[in-house]
Structures are given as C-alpha cells and as structure tokens.
Design a protein around this motif. Structure first.
Motif, short mmCIF file in Angstrom:
data_model
loop_
_atom_site.label_atom_id
_atom_site.label_comp_id
_atom_site.label_asym_id
_atom_site.label_seq_id
_atom_site.Cartn_x
_atom_site.Cartn_y
_atom_site.Cartn_z
N ILE A 66 2.94 -3.84 9.69
CA ILE A 66 2.53 -5.03 8.92
C ILE A 66 3.00 -4.90 7.48
O ILE A 66 3.50 -5.86 6.88
CB ILE A 66 1.00 -5.21 9.01
CG1 ILE A 66 0.60 -5.62 10.41
CG2 ILE A 66 0.52 -6.23 7.98
CD1 ILE A 66 -0.88 -5.65 10.66
N TYR A 67 2.87 -3.72 6.90
CA TYR A 67 3.31 -3.47 5.53
C TYR A 67 4.81 -3.70 5.41
O TYR A 67 5.28 -4.36 4.47
CB TYR A 67 2.95 -2.04 5.13
CG TYR A 67 3.53 -1.60 3.81
CD1 TYR A 67 2.99 -2.06 2.62
CD2 TYR A 67 4.61 -0.74 3.76
CE1 TYR A 67 3.52 -1.67 1.40
CE2 TYR A 67 5.15 -0.33 2.56
CZ TYR A 67 4.59 -0.80 1.38
OH TYR A 67 5.12 -0.40 0.20
N ARG A 68 5.59 -3.19 6.37
CA ARG A 68 7.04 -3.38 6.33
C ARG A 68 7.41 -4.85 6.47
O ARG A 68 8.33 -5.34 5.82
CB ARG A 68 7.70 -2.58 7.46
CG ARG A 68 7.64 -1.09 7.33
CD ARG A 68 8.64 -0.53 6.34
NE ARG A 68 9.99 -0.96 6.57
CZ ARG A 68 10.92 -0.24 7.16
NH1 ARG A 68 10.65 0.96 7.59
NH2 ARG A 68 12.14 -0.72 7.30
N LYS A 69 6.68 -5.57 7.32
CA LYS A 69 6.96 -6.99 7.53
C LYS A 69 6.64 -7.80 6.28
O LYS A 69 7.38 -8.71 5.89
CB LYS A 69 6.13 -7.50 8.71
CG LYS A 69 6.37 -8.90 9.07
CD LYS A 69 7.70 -9.07 9.76
CE LYS A 69 7.84 -10.49 10.25
NZ LYS A 69 9.17 -10.76 10.72
N MET A 70 5.51 -7.49 5.61
CA MET A 70 5.12 -8.21 4.39
C MET A 70 6.05 -7.89 3.23
O MET A 70 6.24 -8.73 2.35
CB MET A 70 3.69 -7.85 4.01
CG MET A 70 2.65 -8.25 5.07
SD MET A 70 2.50 -10.00 5.26
CE MET A 70 1.54 -10.37 3.82
N ARG A 71 6.61 -6.72 3.24
CA ARG A 71 7.49 -6.29 2.15
C ARG A 71 8.86 -6.93 2.22
O ARG A 71 9.51 -7.16 1.20
CB ARG A 71 7.62 -4.78 2.19
CG ARG A 71 7.96 -4.25 0.88
CD ARG A 71 7.37 -2.96 0.58
NE ARG A 71 7.87 -2.72 -0.76
CZ ARG A 71 8.31 -1.61 -1.20
NH1 ARG A 71 8.22 -0.55 -0.47
NH2 ARG A 71 8.78 -1.52 -2.41
N SER A 72 9.34 -7.21 3.41
CA SER A 72 10.69 -7.78 3.55
C SER A 72 10.71 -9.29 3.53
O SER A 72 9.80 -9.97 3.33
CB SER A 72 11.32 -7.32 4.85
OG SER A 72 10.55 -7.76 5.95
#
Length: 72
Positions: A66-72
């Motif tokens: 989720i963190y990676r998805k929100m960051r990109s």
C-alpha cells in the motif's frame, strides 16, 4: 532513511529467528513444565511463535505494498 532501513532489517531478523523469542500461554506452560521431557515443551513453544509471526508478516507486507502504491 538509513536508520529506517536498519530498523526494518532488525525487526525482520527478530521474526525470522524465533528461537530467541519465548512465548507460551499460561495453560500450555503449566502442563509442559510439569513433565520431565522438555522436547515437547520446545516443540509447542516453536509452534506458538510461528503461528504468532505469520499474521504480522502478512500485514506488514500488505502495508508495504500500500505504501509503495501511494508513493508512486
């Protein structure tokens, strides 16, 4: 950023090396301490630690994605 990666690695190592963790419920500990054979107690202890660690690893992986998805 460097400190976060070191802390993350240390936490993962703590989950991957369960022989350093001691975890038993009160009932299991009372029954197993009354027996002379300690191999059963060690087996129960390892099983409890593995069962406890798996949900935490799954939730951590979910939050990471989720963190990676929100960051990109």
């Amino acid at each position: 950023m460097q400190n976060k990666s070191i802390i993350t690695i240390l936490v993962l190592l703590a989950f991957l090396l369960p022989q350093f963790a001691e975890a038993q419920c009160a009932m299991c500990r009372a029954v197993l301490e009354s027996e002379a054979d300690t191999s059963a107690a060690e087996g129960i202890n390892n099983g409890i630690v593995y069962l406890m660690a798996v949900p935490y690893i799954l939730v951590a992986g979910l939050f990471y994605f989720i963190y990676r998805k929100m960051r990109s």
